[in-house]
Structures are given as structure tokens and as C-alpha cells.
Design an enzyme around this catalytic site. Sequence first.
Site, PDB file in Angstrom:
ATOM      1  N   GLY A   7       3.151  -9.392  36.372  1.00  0.00           N
ATOM      2  CA  GLY A   7       3.764  -8.603  35.294  1.00  0.00           C
ATOM      3  C   GLY A   7       5.275  -8.601  35.414  1.00  0.00           C
ATOM      4  O   GLY A   7       5.939  -7.601  35.125  1.00  0.00           O
ATOM      5  N   MET A  12       9.228  -2.574  34.706  1.00  0.00           N
ATOM      6  CA  MET A  12       9.248  -2.470  36.172  1.00  0.00           C
ATOM      7  C   MET A  12       9.283  -3.855  36.816  1.00  0.00           C
ATOM      8  O   MET A  12       9.932  -4.055  37.840  1.00  0.00           O
ATOM      9  CB  MET A  12       8.021  -1.688  36.668  1.00  0.00           C
ATOM     10  CG  MET A  12       8.177  -0.185  36.620  1.00  0.00           C
ATOM     11  SD  MET A  12       9.607   0.419  37.524  1.00  0.00           S
ATOM     12  CE  MET A  12       9.287  -0.187  39.167  1.00  0.00           C
ATOM     13  N   GLY A  97       1.290  -0.069  41.486  1.00  0.00           N
ATOM     14  CA  GLY A  97       1.947   1.109  40.903  1.00  0.00           C
ATOM     15  C   GLY A  97       1.412   1.462  39.538  1.00  0.00           C
ATOM     16  O   GLY A  97       1.838   2.460  38.952  1.00  0.00           O
ATOM     17  N   THR A  98       0.491   0.645  39.012  1.00  0.00           N
ATOM     18  CA  THR A  98      -0.049   0.889  37.665  1.00  0.00           C
ATOM     19  C   THR A  98      -0.712   2.260  37.601  1.00  0.00           C
ATOM     20  O   THR A  98      -1.434   2.640  38.522  1.00  0.00           O
ATOM     21  CB  THR A  98      -1.104  -0.195  37.326  1.00  0.00           C
ATOM     22  OG1 THR A  98      -0.508  -1.469  37.535  1.00  0.00           O
ATOM     23  CG2 THR A  98      -1.597  -0.077  35.898  1.00  0.00           C
ATOM     24  N   ASN A 123       3.655   7.117  42.127  1.00  0.00           N
ATOM     25  CA  ASN A 123       5.117   7.224  42.065  1.00  0.00           C
ATOM     26  C   ASN A 123       5.686   6.792  43.415  1.00  0.00           C
ATOM     27  O   ASN A 123       5.272   7.305  44.446  1.00  0.00           O
ATOM     28  CB  ASN A 123       5.508   8.670  41.751  1.00  0.00           C
ATOM     29  CG  ASN A 123       6.947   8.762  41.312  1.00  0.00           C
ATOM     30  OD1 ASN A 123       7.834   8.351  42.038  1.00  0.00           O
ATOM     31  ND2 ASN A 123       7.174   9.287  40.129  1.00  0.00           N
ATOM     32  N   HIS A 154       8.389  11.631  29.660  1.00  0.00           N
ATOM     33  CA  HIS A 154       8.687  10.207  29.843  1.00  0.00           C
ATOM     34  C   HIS A 154       9.172   9.603  28.526  1.00  0.00           C
ATOM     35  O   HIS A 154       8.967  10.183  27.454  1.00  0.00           O
ATOM     36  CB  HIS A 154       7.446   9.437  30.305  1.00  0.00           C
ATOM     37  CG  HIS A 154       7.158   9.596  31.763  1.00  0.00           C
ATOM     38  ND1 HIS A 154       6.436  10.651  32.264  1.00  0.00           N
ATOM     39  CD2 HIS A 154       7.522   8.829  32.830  1.00  0.00           C
ATOM     40  CE1 HIS A 154       6.351  10.530  33.579  1.00  0.00           C
ATOM     41  NE2 HIS A 154       7.006   9.437  33.954  1.00  0.00           N
ATOM     42  N   LYS A 158       5.712   4.933  26.950  1.00  0.00           N
ATOM     43  CA  LYS A 158       4.642   5.157  27.944  1.00  0.00           C
ATOM     44  C   LYS A 158       3.288   5.294  27.239  1.00  0.00           C
ATOM     45  O   LYS A 158       3.169   6.021  26.257  1.00  0.00           O
ATOM     46  CB  LYS A 158       4.952   6.401  28.785  1.00  0.00           C
ATOM     47  CG  LYS A 158       3.960   6.596  29.924  1.00  0.00           C
ATOM     48  CD  LYS A 158       4.488   7.523  30.996  1.00  0.00           C
ATOM     49  CE  LYS A 158       3.472   7.727  32.094  1.00  0.00           C
ATOM     50  NZ  LYS A 158       3.146   6.484  32.815  1.00  0.00           N
ATOM     51  N   GLY A 164       0.578   9.450  35.714  1.00  0.00           N
ATOM     52  CA  GLY A 164      -0.110   9.370  37.010  1.00  0.00           C
ATOM     53  C   GLY A 164       0.522  10.320  38.016  1.00  0.00           C
ATOM     54  O   GLY A 164      -0.175  10.919  38.850  1.00  0.00           O
ATOM     55  N   THR A 165       1.839  10.486  37.920  1.00  0.00           N
ATOM     56  CA  THR A 165       2.524  11.391  38.847  1.00  0.00           C
ATOM     57  C   THR A 165       2.124  12.842  38.574  1.00  0.00           C
ATOM     58  O   THR A 165       1.885  13.610  39.509  1.00  0.00           O
ATOM     59  CB  THR A 165       4.045  11.232  38.707  1.00  0.00           C
ATOM     60  OG1 THR A 165       4.351   9.863  38.968  1.00  0.00           O
ATOM     61  CG2 THR A 165       4.806  12.124  39.662  1.00  0.00           C
TER      62      THR A 165
HETATM   63  P1  NAD Z   1       5.611  -2.651  30.738  1.00  0.00           P
HETATM   64  O1  NAD Z   1       4.663  -2.620  29.567  1.00  0.00           O
HETATM   65  O2  NAD Z   1       7.077  -2.794  30.457  1.00  0.00           O
HETATM   66  O3  NAD Z   1       5.207  -3.829  31.760  1.00  0.00           O
HETATM   67  C1  NAD Z   1       3.895  -4.196  32.059  1.00  0.00           C
HETATM   68  C2  NAD Z   1       3.896  -5.719  32.183  1.00  0.00           C
HETATM   69  O4  NAD Z   1       2.634  -6.137  32.707  1.00  0.00           O
HETATM   70  C3  NAD Z   1       4.077  -6.415  30.809  1.00  0.00           C
HETATM   71  O5  NAD Z   1       5.105  -7.384  30.902  1.00  0.00           O
HETATM   72  C4  NAD Z   1       2.703  -7.043  30.570  1.00  0.00           C
HETATM   73  O6  NAD Z   1       2.786  -8.253  29.817  1.00  0.00           O
HETATM   74  C5  NAD Z   1       2.269  -7.306  32.020  1.00  0.00           C
HETATM   75  N1  NAD Z   1       0.819  -7.561  32.132  1.00  0.00           N
HETATM   76  C6  NAD Z   1      -0.204  -6.916  31.537  1.00  0.00           C
HETATM   77  N2  NAD Z   1      -1.371  -7.507  31.880  1.00  0.00           N
HETATM   78  C7  NAD Z   1      -1.071  -8.525  32.737  1.00  0.00           C
HETATM   79  C8  NAD Z   1      -1.830  -9.507  33.424  1.00  0.00           C
HETATM   80  N3  NAD Z   1      -3.156  -9.575  33.301  1.00  0.00           N
HETATM   81  N4  NAD Z   1      -1.174 -10.392  34.228  1.00  0.00           N
HETATM   82  C9  NAD Z   1       0.174 -10.357  34.358  1.00  0.00           C
HETATM   83  N5  NAD Z   1       0.947  -9.463  33.688  1.00  0.00           N
HETATM   84  C10 NAD Z   1       0.335  -8.557  32.909  1.00  0.00           C
HETATM   85  O7  NAD Z   1       5.313  -1.309  31.541  1.00  0.00           O
HETATM   86  P2  NAD Z   1       6.172  -0.636  32.724  1.00  0.00           P
HETATM   87  O8  NAD Z   1       7.004   0.467  32.161  1.00  0.00           O
HETATM   88  O9  NAD Z   1       6.819  -1.694  33.561  1.00  0.00           O
HETATM   89  O10 NAD Z   1       4.995   0.059  33.540  1.00  0.00           O
HETATM   90  C11 NAD Z   1       3.903  -0.686  34.067  1.00  0.00           C
HETATM   91  C12 NAD Z   1       2.961   0.269  34.798  1.00  0.00           C
HETATM   92  O11 NAD Z   1       3.627   0.824  35.934  1.00  0.00           O
HETATM   93  C13 NAD Z   1       2.494   1.468  33.966  1.00  0.00           C
HETATM   94  O12 NAD Z   1       1.152   1.765  34.305  1.00  0.00           O
HETATM   95  C14 NAD Z   1       3.427   2.592  34.414  1.00  0.00           C
HETATM   96  O13 NAD Z   1       2.896   3.883  34.227  1.00  0.00           O
HETATM   97  C15 NAD Z   1       3.546   2.258  35.876  1.00  0.00           C
HETATM   98  N6  NAD Z   1       4.726   2.809  36.570  1.00  0.00           N
HETATM   99  C16 NAD Z   1       4.507   3.279  37.819  1.00  0.00           C
HETATM  100  C17 NAD Z   1       5.574   3.752  38.566  1.00  0.00           C
HETATM  101  C18 NAD Z   1       5.330   4.173  39.999  1.00  0.00           C
HETATM  102  O14 NAD Z   1       6.285   4.578  40.714  1.00  0.00           O
HETATM  103  N7  NAD Z   1       4.088   4.067  40.477  1.00  0.00           N
HETATM  104  C19 NAD Z   1       6.866   3.767  38.025  1.00  0.00           C
HETATM  105  C20 NAD Z   1       7.055   3.276  36.732  1.00  0.00           C
HETATM  106  C21 NAD Z   1       5.965   2.780  36.013  1.00  0.00           C
END
Ligand code: NAD
Length: 266
Positions: A7, A12, A97-98, A123, A154, A158, A164-165
Site C-alpha cells: 500500500g 501512510m 496498522g490497518t 496507533n 479525524h 477516514k 481503531g484508536t
Molecule cells: P489510504 O487509503 O490513503 O491508503 C491505503 C492504501 O492501501 C491505498 O493506496 C490502497 O490502494 C492500498 N491498498 C488497498 N488494498 C491493497 C492491496 N490489496 N495491496 C496493496 N495495497 C493496497 O489510507 P491511509 O490513510 O494511509 O490509512 C490506511 C490504514 O491505516 C487505515 O486503516 C487507517 O485507519 C490506518 N492508520 C493507522 C494508523 C496507526 O497508527 N495504526 C495511523 C494512520 C492510519
Amino acid sequence: MKIGIVGCAGRMGRMLVATVLETAGADLAGGTEQPGSEAIGQDVAVLAGGDTTGLAVGDDPAALFQQSDVVIDFTAPAATVAHAAMAAETGTALVAGTTGLASEDDAALAQAAERTVILRAANFSIGVNLMLGLTEQVAGLLGDDYDIEIVEMHHRHKVDAPSGTALAIGEAAAKGRGVNLEDVSERVRDGITGARRAGDIGFATLRGGDVTGEHSAIFATDGERIEITHKAANRGLFAKGAIRAALWTAGQPAGLYSMRDVLGFS
Ligand code: NAD
């Protein structure tokens, strides 16, 4: 340590690529995107705002797992479940982190963790992980005459709610009180809801603009209110935390880990 980013064209994903490139001890193994993405074939680092590396965005995650010591995944729930199976197959560690995973997705990650290192966090910031510990502690000290409400905001893009947090903060509060979050969680209020049930843990979700992430745990009783609040100013802190976690996985035995393991918070 060779780090792959699945991704890698996401909000991210780009931040993770940029941060790997500037982290000592971390080498970028490559990046993938989902089939059909316009990013496929473009230079991974150029997409992230850096100089060319000669590594093109791929669409074959299985190959990326073979080439990496650890893969970082901030994508979507179905993708993360598929990536966890690849991690188990190759023995490569996965830092995930998803958010927005269903309970069957959680079970799939736990199953993969029997064969490799799976590190999950809703998070990756140090401050939020500290907040989880504080929330658990405060909830354990206060009785249920203190109503617990969790408020989060957020950015407008989103897709899951509550965050999730926010759910992790709810889990921490429930753990502090010695109850199951599922039994006391009030996720949506609308219309004539009746009075608040004692012991409930309520959630409120705000969405708008470009807010990176703000969370408050509120403990309210007659005459006073305690609030624990965390505000993230940019995504860089999540990327830094995820890469710290990725480096931490080296040499760890198979298992399911959290950011609290990385930071040494009990
Ligand atoms: P985003 O939509 O900008 O990015 C997600 C990316 O994943 C996209 O580019 C999409 O094309 C890609 N993707 C989807 N399916 C895929 C696959 N099968 N193979 C490869 N790539 C694939 O979203 P984002 O804002 O970057 O957030 C992504 C996730 O991370 C969300 O679930 C969000 O809640 C989470 N997040 C977690 C934290 C943390 O600290 N844990 C922080 C920020 C975001």
C-alpha cells in the site's frame, strides 16, 4: 533490515517509504499497490516525494514478502488478512496498522502469529500508547459513578468509525474496570435514547477537514470531569513508530505483539 511497504501509494504508505529512506539500519526492499492502481510501475521513492531509487511499485506482494525481513501494512482489512497469510508462509514479520478489522480478521492475524511475528497497533504513536495505560489506570481507580465517554476526530477521508484508536482506548477503559467492552459499549446515540446506563462506555465520532487524529477519554461525574487527550499533528509520528516497531521485530519469536511490547509499557 530490509523493509517492504504494501500500500505504498497511500497516505501512510508514502510517509512510511520516506521515513524508511531516512532511517539508519533500514533498507527499502520495495513497495506494492493493489492491482489496477495508477502507482504501479512508478518509482516508489519518487511517489513519496524523494529521489529516484530504481525500485518500481509492484503488484506482487508474495514476491515482496520473499525479499523482505519485515513488511509494513497500512492498507485495508481484506488486504491485511491476505498479507498476514503471506507473512506466515514466508516467515517474514508483519507490522500491521490497518484499522477497521472484523473479529474474524483479528482471528486470522492471531493464526498467522503462530508461525511468524505479527505486530499490530491501532496507533503507533508513543503518546497514544501512554494514553492507553493511563486510561486503564484511571478507569480502575474510579468507580462507575464516573461516566466514560471517548471522543475522536479525524480527516474527512477516514472510512471506519469509531477509529481503531478510540476502540483501543475503550478496551483499555473496560480492562481497567474489569468488564468486557462488548457488554458496555454504546457506539451510536440517536433520537430518544433514554437516560445513560451506568457503566456504559460511550463513543462519539467527528469527521472533517484534514485532522490527523484527536482522541479524548472523558471521565465525568457530578461536580467534576477528568479528560485525557492526545492530538496528532502529522502522520510522521505513526510512520516513525511503525519503523521502530519493524526494527524491533528482528530476532523476536513468532507471536502476536503490540506497540506496548516495543515501548516496554506493561
Ligand atoms: P489510504 O487509503 O490513503 O491508503 C491505503 C492504501 O492501501 C491505498 O493506496 C490502497 O490502494 C492500498 N491498498 C488497498 N488494498 C491493497 C492491496 N490489496 N495491496 C496493496 N495495497 C493496497 O489510507 P491511509 O490513510 O494511509 O490509512 C490506511 C490504514 O491505516 C487505515 O486503516 C487507517 O485507519 C490506518 N492508520 C493507522 C494508523 C496507526 O497508527 N495504526 C495511523 C494512520 C492510519
